[in-house]
Motif scaffolding. Structure first.
Motif, PDB file in Angstrom:
ATOM      1  N   PRO A 181       0.925  -1.183  -0.155  1.00  0.00           N
ATOM      2  CA  PRO A 181       0.027  -0.242  -0.022  1.00  0.00           C
ATOM      3  C   PRO A 181       0.865   1.220   0.012  1.00  0.00           C
ATOM      4  CG  PRO A 181       0.074  -0.859   2.220  1.00  0.00           C
ATOM      5  CD  PRO A 181       0.855  -1.833   1.524  1.00  0.00           C
ATOM      6  N   LEU A 182       0.298   2.153  -0.647  1.00  0.00           N
ATOM      7  CA  LEU A 182       0.831   3.504  -0.604  1.00  0.00           C
ATOM      8  C   LEU A 182       0.068   4.625   0.286  1.00  0.00           C
ATOM      9  CD1 LEU A 182       1.879   3.885  -4.508  1.00  0.00           C
ATOM     10  CD2 LEU A 182       3.506   3.444  -2.371  1.00  0.00           C
ATOM     11  N   GLU A 183       0.597   5.800   0.793  1.00  0.00           N
ATOM     12  CA  GLU A 183      -0.156   6.689   1.564  1.00  0.00           C
ATOM     13  C   GLU A 183      -0.092   8.066   0.903  1.00  0.00           C
ATOM     14  OE1 GLU A 183      -0.557   7.761   6.273  1.00  0.00           O
ATOM     15  OE2 GLU A 183       1.357   6.740   5.608  1.00  0.00           O
ATOM     16  N   LEU A 184      -0.969   8.698   0.933  1.00  0.00           N
ATOM     17  CA  LEU A 184      -0.976  10.308   0.471  1.00  0.00           C
ATOM     18  C   LEU A 184      -0.900  10.931   1.956  1.00  0.00           C
ATOM     19  CD1 LEU A 184      -0.589  12.073  -1.758  1.00  0.00           C
ATOM     20  CD2 LEU A 184      -3.112  12.120  -2.133  1.00  0.00           C
ATOM     21  N   ARG A 185       0.073  11.780   2.115  1.00  0.00           N
ATOM     22  CA  ARG A 185       0.222  12.526   3.411  1.00  0.00           C
ATOM     23  C   ARG A 185       1.048  13.573   3.184  1.00  0.00           C
ATOM     24  NH1 ARG A 185       4.924  11.011   5.891  1.00  0.00           N
ATOM     25  NH2 ARG A 185       5.821   9.116   5.636  1.00  0.00           N
TER      26      ARG A 185
ATOM     27  N   SER B  55      17.801  10.903  -9.700  1.00  0.00           N
ATOM     28  CA  SER B  55      19.461  11.118 -10.289  1.00  0.00           C
ATOM     29  C   SER B  55      20.288  11.128  -9.052  1.00  0.00           C
ATOM     30  CB  SER B  55      19.638  12.155 -11.076  1.00  0.00           C
ATOM     31  OG  SER B  55      19.677  13.696 -10.361  1.00  0.00           O
ATOM     32  N   HIS B  56      19.746  10.745  -7.819  1.00  0.00           N
ATOM     33  CA  HIS B  56      20.879  10.817  -6.558  1.00  0.00           C
ATOM     34  C   HIS B  56      21.116   9.274  -6.423  1.00  0.00           C
ATOM     35  CE1 HIS B  56      19.829  14.855  -5.844  1.00  0.00           C
ATOM     36  NE2 HIS B  56      20.411  14.811  -4.735  1.00  0.00           N
ATOM     37  N   LYS B  57      22.230   8.903  -5.782  1.00  0.00           N
ATOM     38  CA  LYS B  57      22.570   7.452  -5.674  1.00  0.00           C
ATOM     39  C   LYS B  57      22.219   7.222  -4.308  1.00  0.00           C
ATOM     40  CE  LYS B  57      26.264   7.239  -9.097  1.00  0.00           C
ATOM     41  NZ  LYS B  57      27.494   7.071  -9.400  1.00  0.00           N
ATOM     42  N   SER B  58      21.801   8.041  -3.198  1.00  0.00           N
ATOM     43  CA  SER B  58      21.623   7.372  -2.041  1.00  0.00           C
ATOM     44  C   SER B  58      20.463   8.455  -1.313  1.00  0.00           C
ATOM     45  CB  SER B  58      22.985   7.841  -1.229  1.00  0.00           C
ATOM     46  OG  SER B  58      23.316   9.164  -1.015  1.00  0.00           O
ATOM     47  N   LYS B  59      19.877   7.918  -0.122  1.00  0.00           N
ATOM     48  CA  LYS B  59      18.795   8.686   0.331  1.00  0.00           C
ATOM     49  C   LYS B  59      19.311   9.805   1.354  1.00  0.00           C
ATOM     50  CE  LYS B  59      16.443   4.004   0.634  1.00  0.00           C
ATOM     51  NZ  LYS B  59      15.809   3.076   1.598  1.00  0.00           N
ATOM     52  N   ILE B  60      18.224  10.598   1.306  1.00  0.00           N
ATOM     53  CA  ILE B  60      18.583  11.829   2.212  1.00  0.00           C
ATOM     54  C   ILE B  60      17.403  12.193   3.195  1.00  0.00           C
ATOM     55  CG2 ILE B  60      20.362  12.865   0.738  1.00  0.00           C
ATOM     56  CD1 ILE B  60      18.303  15.021  -0.153  1.00  0.00           C
ATOM     57  N   LYS B  61      17.630  13.029   3.952  1.00  0.00           N
ATOM     58  CA  LYS B  61      16.378  13.485   4.919  1.00  0.00           C
ATOM     59  C   LYS B  61      15.444  14.220   3.906  1.00  0.00           C
ATOM     60  CE  LYS B  61      18.890  13.565   9.017  1.00  0.00           C
ATOM     61  NZ  LYS B  61      19.339  14.165  10.150  1.00  0.00           N
ATOM     62  N   LEU B  62      14.230  13.967   4.306  1.00  0.00           N
ATOM     63  CA  LEU B  62      13.328  14.933   3.284  1.00  0.00           C
ATOM     64  C   LEU B  62      13.585  16.474   3.658  1.00  0.00           C
ATOM     65  CD1 LEU B  62      10.669  15.174   1.552  1.00  0.00           C
ATOM     66  CD2 LEU B  62       9.359  15.020   3.577  1.00  0.00           C
ATOM     67  N   LYS B  63      13.980  16.725   4.966  1.00  0.00           N
ATOM     68  CA  LYS B  63      14.028  18.149   5.217  1.00  0.00           C
ATOM     69  C   LYS B  63      15.351  18.612   4.515  1.00  0.00           C
ATOM     70  CE  LYS B  63      15.931  21.207   8.916  1.00  0.00           C
ATOM     71  NZ  LYS B  63      16.243  21.072  10.357  1.00  0.00           N
ATOM     72  N   ASP B  64      16.376  17.842   4.028  1.00  0.00           N
ATOM     73  CA  ASP B  64      17.568  18.301   3.267  1.00  0.00           C
ATOM     74  C   ASP B  64      17.034  18.472   1.919  1.00  0.00           C
ATOM     75  OD1 ASP B  64      19.056  18.439   5.700  1.00  0.00           O
ATOM     76  OD2 ASP B  64      20.006  16.394   5.244  1.00  0.00           O
ATOM     77  N   TYR B  65      16.182  17.412   1.528  1.00  0.00           N
ATOM     78  CA  TYR B  65      15.570  17.791   0.038  1.00  0.00           C
ATOM     79  C   TYR B  65      14.877  18.924  -0.175  1.00  0.00           C
ATOM     80  CZ  TYR B  65      13.349  16.254  -4.257  1.00  0.00           C
ATOM     81  OH  TYR B  65      12.604  16.206  -5.521  1.00  0.00           O
ATOM     82  N   PHE B  66      14.030  19.379   0.726  1.00  0.00           N
ATOM     83  CA  PHE B  66      13.348  20.663   0.650  1.00  0.00           C
ATOM     84  C   PHE B  66      14.273  21.820   0.616  1.00  0.00           C
ATOM     85  CE2 PHE B  66       9.142  18.782   2.772  1.00  0.00           C
ATOM     86  CZ  PHE B  66       8.637  18.236   1.486  1.00  0.00           C
TER      87      PHE B  66
ATOM     88  N   SER C 167       2.791  21.677   4.168  1.00  0.00           N
ATOM     89  CA  SER C 167       1.461  21.713   3.268  1.00  0.00           C
ATOM     90  C   SER C 167       1.672  20.687   1.923  1.00  0.00           C
ATOM     91  CB  SER C 167       1.113  22.835   2.957  1.00  0.00           C
ATOM     92  OG  SER C 167       1.694  23.602   2.103  1.00  0.00           O
ATOM     93  N   VAL C 168       3.046  20.267   1.709  1.00  0.00           N
ATOM     94  CA  VAL C 168       3.444  19.600   0.380  1.00  0.00           C
ATOM     95  C   VAL C 168       2.896  18.153   0.837  1.00  0.00           C
ATOM     96  CG1 VAL C 168       5.249  18.612  -0.853  1.00  0.00           C
ATOM     97  CG2 VAL C 168       5.428  20.921  -0.081  1.00  0.00           C
ATOM     98  N   LEU C 169       1.982  17.662  -0.182  1.00  0.00           N
ATOM     99  CA  LEU C 169       1.538  16.249  -0.283  1.00  0.00           C
ATOM    100  C   LEU C 169       2.770  15.298  -0.764  1.00  0.00           C
ATOM    101  CD1 LEU C 169      -2.165  16.774  -1.399  1.00  0.00           C
ATOM    102  CD2 LEU C 169      -1.262  16.042   0.803  1.00  0.00           C
ATOM    103  N   LEU C 170       2.582  14.270   0.145  1.00  0.00           N
ATOM    104  CA  LEU C 170       3.713  13.524  -0.258  1.00  0.00           C
ATOM    105  C   LEU C 170       3.178  11.883  -0.678  1.00  0.00           C
ATOM    106  CD1 LEU C 170       5.895  14.271   2.506  1.00  0.00           C
ATOM    107  CD2 LEU C 170       6.179  14.923   0.223  1.00  0.00           C
ATOM    108  N   LEU C 171       3.560  11.378  -1.516  1.00  0.00           N
ATOM    109  CA  LEU C 171       3.129   9.712  -1.935  1.00  0.00           C
ATOM    110  C   LEU C 171       4.306   8.882  -1.330  1.00  0.00           C
ATOM    111  CD1 LEU C 171       1.064   7.731  -3.051  1.00  0.00           C
ATOM    112  CD2 LEU C 171       2.662   7.757  -5.156  1.00  0.00           C
ATOM    113  N   CYS C 172       3.851   8.315  -0.226  1.00  0.00           N
ATOM    114  CA  CYS C 172       4.843   7.634   0.421  1.00  0.00           C
ATOM    115  C   CYS C 172       4.648   5.887   0.864  1.00  0.00           C
ATOM    116  CB  CYS C 172       4.809   8.029   1.941  1.00  0.00           C
ATOM    117  SG  CYS C 172       5.114   9.842   2.096  1.00  0.00           S
TER     118      CYS C 172
ATOM    119  N   ILE D 137       4.261  15.812  -4.284  1.00  0.00           N
ATOM    120  CA  ILE D 137       3.683  16.582  -5.408  1.00  0.00           C
ATOM    121  C   ILE D 137       4.037  18.210  -5.715  1.00  0.00           C
ATOM    122  CG2 ILE D 137       1.560  17.092  -6.299  1.00  0.00           C
ATOM    123  CD1 ILE D 137       0.361  14.414  -4.470  1.00  0.00           C
ATOM    124  N   GLY D 138       4.289  18.396  -6.787  1.00  0.00           N
ATOM    125  CA  GLY D 138       5.013  19.658  -7.137  1.00  0.00           C
ATOM    126  C   GLY D 138       6.330  19.943  -6.789  1.00  0.00           C
TER     127      GLY D 138
END
Length: 91
Positions: A12-16, A28-39, A51-56, A65-66
């Motif tokens: 299952p996936l979650e939209l939140r 195009s990244h080779k490794s995972k990063i914290k979502l905060k750093d991505y933002f 308020s950014v919706l995320l498919l997780c 999204i966006g």
């Protein structure tokens, strides 16, 4: 709207919205990063991040999204049989 590899979608996936501990492997990244750093990398203002919706899938963000998609959903658009279009519509 994004084009993704449908074989890599695991349910299952979650939209939140974001939660503490969320991670993403940006396109195009080779490794995972914290979502905060991505933002921060994407220059999303602090006041908009909640308020950014995320498919997780659990704690891993597959699509902001966006904002952008995860490398995990990279699609080969030359092979349309493996692709699916994801679209978010406010309604």
């Amino acid at each position: 709207k994004v084009v993704v590899n449908k074989k890599k979608l695991e349910f299952p996936l979650e939209l939140r919205t974001r939660k503490a501990g969320d991670i993403i492997q940006p396109f195009s990244h080779k490794s995972k990063i914290k979502l905060k750093d991505y933002f921060i990398e994407k220059q999303i203002p602090e006041h908009k991040r909640d308020s950014v919706l995320l498919l997780c899938k659990e704690k891993e963000v597959l699509w902001g999204i966006g904002v952008g998609i995860s490398e995990k959903l990279r699609a080969d658009v030359s092979n349309k049989e493996k692709c699916v279009i994801l679209e978010y519509r406010k309604g």
